[in-house]
Design a protein around this motif. Structure first.
Motif, PDB file in Angstrom:
ATOM      1  N   GLN A 220       0.803  -1.227   0.000  1.00  0.00           N
ATOM      2  CA  GLN A 220       0.000   0.000   0.000  1.00  0.00           C
ATOM      3  C   GLN A 220       0.835   1.276   0.000  1.00  0.00           C
ATOM      4  N   HIS A 221       1.995   1.232   0.603  1.00  0.00           N
ATOM      5  CA  HIS A 221       2.821   2.435   0.667  1.00  0.00           C
ATOM      6  C   HIS A 221       4.081   2.300  -0.193  1.00  0.00           C
ATOM      7  N   ILE A 222       4.028   1.334  -1.127  1.00  0.00           N
ATOM      8  CA  ILE A 222       5.143   1.119  -2.060  1.00  0.00           C
ATOM      9  C   ILE A 222       4.696   1.350  -3.496  1.00  0.00           C
ATOM     10  N   VAL A 223       3.553   0.775  -3.841  1.00  0.00           N
ATOM     11  CA  VAL A 223       3.015   0.881  -5.199  1.00  0.00           C
ATOM     12  C   VAL A 223       2.075   2.075  -5.294  1.00  0.00           C
ATOM     13  N   ASN A 224       2.258   2.887  -6.308  1.00  0.00           N
ATOM     14  CA  ASN A 224       1.403   4.044  -6.546  1.00  0.00           C
ATOM     15  C   ASN A 224       0.177   3.590  -7.345  1.00  0.00           C
ATOM     16  N   GLY A 225      -0.912   3.390  -6.653  1.00  0.00           N
ATOM     17  CA  GLY A 225      -2.119   2.900  -7.308  1.00  0.00           C
ATOM     18  C   GLY A 225      -3.174   3.976  -7.471  1.00  0.00           C
ATOM     19  N   ASP A 237      -0.900  18.643  -4.654  1.00  0.00           N
ATOM     20  CA  ASP A 237       0.544  18.692  -4.426  1.00  0.00           C
ATOM     21  C   ASP A 237       1.146  17.379  -3.934  1.00  0.00           C
ATOM     22  N   TYR A 238       0.463  16.285  -4.115  1.00  0.00           N
ATOM     23  CA  TYR A 238       0.928  15.018  -3.565  1.00  0.00           C
ATOM     24  C   TYR A 238       0.917  13.914  -4.625  1.00  0.00           C
ATOM     25  N   ASN A 239       1.747  12.897  -4.381  1.00  0.00           N
ATOM     26  CA  ASN A 239       1.712  11.652  -5.148  1.00  0.00           C
ATOM     27  C   ASN A 239       1.831  11.878  -6.662  1.00  0.00           C
ATOM     28  N   TYR A 240       2.996  12.392  -7.047  1.00  0.00           N
ATOM     29  CA  TYR A 240       3.281  12.641  -8.461  1.00  0.00           C
ATOM     30  C   TYR A 240       3.760  11.383  -9.190  1.00  0.00           C
ATOM     31  N   GLY A 241       4.129  10.345  -8.456  1.00  0.00           N
ATOM     32  CA  GLY A 241       4.748   9.165  -9.057  1.00  0.00           C
ATOM     33  C   GLY A 241       3.841   8.410 -10.005  1.00  0.00           C
ATOM     34  N   GLN A 242       4.438   7.486 -10.757  1.00  0.00           N
ATOM     35  CA  GLN A 242       3.689   6.708 -11.732  1.00  0.00           C
ATOM     36  C   GLN A 242       3.426   5.285 -11.252  1.00  0.00           C
ATOM     37  N   TYR A 243       4.479   4.569 -10.875  1.00  0.00           N
ATOM     38  CA  TYR A 243       4.314   3.179 -10.428  1.00  0.00           C
ATOM     39  C   TYR A 243       4.575   3.003  -8.940  1.00  0.00           C
ATOM     40  N   PHE A 244       5.529   3.763  -8.417  1.00  0.00           N
ATOM     41  CA  PHE A 244       5.977   3.576  -7.045  1.00  0.00           C
ATOM     42  C   PHE A 244       5.872   4.884  -6.261  1.00  0.00           C
ATOM     43  N   THR A 245       5.993   4.750  -4.949  1.00  0.00           N
ATOM     44  CA  THR A 245       5.935   5.926  -4.080  1.00  0.00           C
ATOM     45  C   THR A 245       7.340   6.413  -3.719  1.00  0.00           C
ATOM     46  N   LEU A 246       8.383   5.767  -4.238  1.00  0.00           N
ATOM     47  CA  LEU A 246       9.758   6.059  -3.862  1.00  0.00           C
ATOM     48  C   LEU A 246      10.113   7.529  -4.008  1.00  0.00           C
ATOM     49  N   TRP A 247       9.876   8.091  -5.203  1.00  0.00           N
ATOM     50  CA  TRP A 247      10.312   9.456  -5.444  1.00  0.00           C
ATOM     51  C   TRP A 247       9.453  10.471  -4.708  1.00  0.00           C
ATOM     52  N   ASP A 248       8.195  10.143  -4.454  1.00  0.00           N
ATOM     53  CA  ASP A 248       7.373  11.037  -3.634  1.00  0.00           C
ATOM     54  C   ASP A 248       7.922  11.095  -2.214  1.00  0.00           C
ATOM     55  N   LYS A 249       8.394   9.962  -1.712  1.00  0.00           N
ATOM     56  CA  LYS A 249       8.963   9.948  -0.362  1.00  0.00           C
ATOM     57  C   LYS A 249      10.288  10.703  -0.338  1.00  0.00           C
ATOM     58  N   ILE A 250      11.104  10.525  -1.383  1.00  0.00           N
ATOM     59  CA  ILE A 250      12.366  11.261  -1.460  1.00  0.00           C
ATOM     60  C   ILE A 250      12.111  12.754  -1.597  1.00  0.00           C
TER      61      ILE A 250
END
Length: 275
Positions: A220-225, A237-250
């Motif tokens: 749930q907090h890894i895959v950007n669904g 202003d949140y959750n810009y990623g495509q597949y993963f949440t990695l870059w949003d967290k960074i």
């Protein structure tokens, strides 16, 4: 893309469309063919998978949400159909460069020094590379100098349906697809793998607009669904990623989806009905 072009030439274009005096390797013919193939392919992927998702996955209760627009589905489709031909123009230019041999795409597994392991690794690296590229491009499109002109039309759909997936301003749509097309010019990639990934990214783009918020708990907090991307449409202003949440967290732009916390669009509708 030359695999698709070769198949089209062999089974349709050479015997039925083009005169024999116009050879298959002629640049103008290749560009024209690629333009037609790219548009037909994009249209087919969008309408086929968008329709399947809309009728079999999308929760139609969401159409009762106050932020769901009047005639929204028709408007999403109309906007996408107007944009796709324009998005295809620079896309075809990149496909043309691939067909003319300027990319690092290869035909046979034996052409890779790493064999099948190289194919598998390239699939993973493609996903992580494009996820990173899309994150920064998408975030840049939210800058005040770019947002109103190019990205705001996509945010018209607060409660999106699968048909909103390709309803972009042409510049926005091409910019966010650019990492997919840049990758094979930088890194070796098997041609069939590239076609498969091209289909996958289009289906994934539809899936994050489908209103199906279910994700395995561990992911749930890894895959950007869809739950993550719905909050992007709602809260900007949140959750810009495509597949993963990695870059949003960074990048400090990650937001735990409200749908996972009992505060999503469905929960809002439930509270309205209870009143």
């Amino acid at each position: 893309m030359d695999l698709v072009l070769d198949a089209a030439d062999r089974h349709l274009l050479t015997p039925y469309v083009y005169p024999a005096s116009w050879p298959e390797g002629e640049p103008c013919r290749q560009f024209l063919s690629l333009f037609v193939i790219t548009n037909l392919g994009a249209l087919t992927l969008y309408l086929l998978f968008g329709t399947l998702s809309y009728y079999f996955i999308f929760d139609h209760e969401l159409e009762k949400h106050p932020q769901f627009l009047e005639n929204q589905v028709r408007r999403e489709i109309a906007y996408a159909l107007r944009s796709l031909p324009w998005i295809s123009v620079p896309t075809v230019a990149l496909f043309f460069a691939e067909v003319r041999g300027y990319s690092k795409l290869y035909d046979n597994i034996e052409d890779s020094p790493y064999g099948w392991s190289g194919v598998f690794f390239s699939m993973l690296s493609f996903l992580f590379f494009t996820d990173m590229g899309i994150y920064w491009i998408h975030r840049a499109l939210h800058h005040r100098l770019l947002y109103k002109r190019f990205h705001k039309p996509h945010h018209l759909w607060k409660i999106a349906t699968p048909f909103a997936s390709h309803a972009f301003h042409p510049v926005d749509g091409f910019m966010q697809s650019l990492p997919y097309h840049v990758y094979p010019f930088l890194f070796p990639l098997h041609k069939v793998t590239y076609l498969g990934l091209y289909i996958f990214v289009n289906v994934w783009t539809i899936s994050i607009h489908d209103g199906d918020y279910r994700v395995p708990r561990l992911l749930q907090h890894i895959v950007n669904g869809s739950a993550h991307h719905t909050d992007h449409h709602l809260y900007f202003d949140y959750n810009y990623g495509q597949y993963f949440t990695l870059w949003d967290k960074i990048g400090g732009s990650y937001k735990s989806p409200t749908a996972f916390e009992g505060k999503g669009p469905r929960d809002y509708l439930r509270k309205l009905q209870e009143k």
